[in-house]
Design an enzyme around this catalytic site. Structure first.
Site, PDB file in Angstrom:
ATOM      1  N   ARG A  97       0.809  -1.221   0.000  1.00 17.56           N
ATOM      2  CA  ARG A  97       0.000   0.000   0.000  1.00 17.56           C
ATOM      3  C   ARG A  97       0.844   1.273   0.000  1.00 17.56           C
ATOM      4  O   ARG A  97       0.445   2.287  -0.570  1.00 17.56           O
ATOM      5  CB  ARG A  97      -0.964   0.000   1.194  1.00 17.56           C
ATOM      6  CG  ARG A  97      -2.121  -0.955   0.998  1.00 17.56           C
ATOM      7  CD  ARG A  97      -3.073  -0.976   2.174  1.00 17.56           C
ATOM      8  NE  ARG A  97      -2.562  -1.782   3.273  1.00 17.56           N
ATOM      9  CZ  ARG A  97      -3.290  -2.129   4.331  1.00 17.56           C
ATOM     10  NH1 ARG A  97      -4.532  -1.720   4.437  1.00 17.56           N
ATOM     11  NH2 ARG A  97      -2.764  -2.872   5.278  1.00 17.56           N
ATOM     12  N   HIS A 132      -2.225   0.000  -6.697  1.00 17.81           N
ATOM     13  CA  HIS A 132      -3.047   1.082  -7.227  1.00 17.81           C
ATOM     14  C   HIS A 132      -2.266   2.106  -8.036  1.00 17.81           C
ATOM     15  O   HIS A 132      -2.832   2.775  -8.885  1.00 17.81           O
ATOM     16  CB  HIS A 132      -3.798   1.777  -6.089  1.00 17.81           C
ATOM     17  CG  HIS A 132      -4.962   0.960  -5.596  1.00 17.81           C
ATOM     18  ND1 HIS A 132      -5.898   1.461  -4.728  1.00 17.81           N
ATOM     19  CD2 HIS A 132      -5.341  -0.307  -5.858  1.00 17.81           C
ATOM     20  CE1 HIS A 132      -6.817   0.536  -4.472  1.00 17.81           C
ATOM     21  NE2 HIS A 132      -6.488  -0.546  -5.135  1.00 17.81           N
ATOM     22  N   LYS A 195     -15.083   6.941  -3.208  1.00 16.10           N
ATOM     23  CA  LYS A 195     -14.593   6.987  -1.832  1.00 16.10           C
ATOM     24  C   LYS A 195     -13.543   8.069  -1.678  1.00 16.10           C
ATOM     25  O   LYS A 195     -12.647   8.211  -2.517  1.00 16.10           O
ATOM     26  CB  LYS A 195     -13.999   5.632  -1.422  1.00 16.10           C
ATOM     27  CG  LYS A 195     -13.427   5.612  -0.013  1.00 16.10           C
ATOM     28  CD  LYS A 195     -13.021   4.206   0.431  1.00 16.10           C
ATOM     29  CE  LYS A 195     -11.810   3.691  -0.287  1.00 16.10           C
ATOM     30  NZ  LYS A 195     -11.357   2.379   0.242  1.00 16.10           N
TER      31      LYS A 195
END
Length: 304
Positions: A97, A132, A195
């Site tokens: 992440r 991502h 989001k």
């Protein structure tokens, strides 16, 4: 093609049921690494005395810090004991992440841990790694052979079997391809919300313009840890008239308070893959991972 006489699958005690299931799916022998932890936190590992040329190490890397040190010890020892081709199967891959420095001085842990894994393993296989802002797994983990698998089709098929024509809803735009794959596999309708994350435990959700009144909605996500995103989405869905909300996730990284939040938000059921051992496990990854191992072995054979 896996050759049982030249391949061994090694597991760790904390992930033994999943590792054994993968060995069965591969038709490969299985052995378990013995782990002893001393009072000061150090680990002593014991592997089989002799190893075949190809060794597959299977361990999910949640709660990663101690596990990474043990992987280093196991990988180096496996080489000393005869392994020439070493593959890591890590259904959950840690430290993915933090892929950029969000603030001055922050370590880009994805890059650091990814290179470390690439230095010790010839191949790395993972499921729905958190990528991502990088294009593929090999960018994050520059090993000779990497493979990023997706559990999305398995989740879509599970939803189709267990719920009445549900709407599949992803939490954000980044999940769109993943939701699409799940919906296609299950023959279902899919949509994604918007989001905004304001911190580890603060998110804002905006639902898409899709009719949910009197419908069953299944929230699907790759990783769930605090449960805030799923709980927030569930509350908005009930406010719009959804008749029931359920949740499916690949990686159940739940903190101790997450399940309570989901229950209080009205999430009727929670199911996950067995990438991380959790009471919600309902979807086995052994078949998916076995296919990945066979692909890596085939690529190795082509290259040699």
């Amino acid at each position: 093609m896996i050759q049982p006489d030249t391949t061994l699958l090694l597991g760790f005690p904390d992930y033994a049921p999943q590792a054994r299931a993968l060995a069965v799916a591969l038709g490969a022998p299985y052995a378990e690494i013995e782990v002893h932890r001393f009072p000061d936190g150090e680990s002593r590992l014991r592997l089989p005395g002799r190893l075949p040329p190809r060794v597959i190490l299977c361990r999910s890397l949640d709660d990663p810090n101690a596990k990474l040190v043990e992987l280093l010890i196991a990988a180096a020892t496996a080489r000393e004991l005869g392994a020439r081709e070493l593959t890591l199967v890590a259904p959950y891959l840690c430290y993915m992440r933090q892929d950029i420095a969000f603030n001055p001085g922050e370590a880009v842990s994805q890059r650091i841990v990814g290179r470390w894994l690439a230095d010790h393993f010839d191949g790395v296989i993972s499921v729905d790694p958190h990528l991502h802002r990088v294009p593929d797994l090999v960018t994050a983990v520059p090993a000779a052979r990497t493979l990023s698998l997706s559990a999305a089709p398995l989740l879509g098929e599970f939803a189709a079997r267990n719920f009445d024509r549900p709407l599949l809803l992803g939490p954000d735009e980044e999940s769109a391809p993943w939701v699409e794959a799940a919906a296609r596999a299950g023959g279902l309708q899919g949509a994604v919300a918007h989001k905004e994350r304001h911190g580890d435990r603060s998110v804002a959700i905006r639902l898409p313009d899709v009719e949910v009144r009197d419908r069953v909605v299944v929230l699907i996500d790759d990783i769930a840890s605090t449960g805030r995103t799923l709980a927030c989405a569930a509350g908005l869905l009930y406010a719009r008239g959804a008749v029931a909300v359920h949740a499916l996730v690949t990686h159940a990284l739940f903190d101790p308070d997450a399940e309570r939040q989901l229950r209080e938000a009205g999430v009727r059921s929670l199911h996950s893959t067995d990438s991380i051992a959790h009471p919600s496990n309902a979807i086995a990854l052994s078949g998916l991972l076995a296919g990945g191992c066979a692909e890596i072995c085939a690529r190795t054979a082509e290259e040699t």
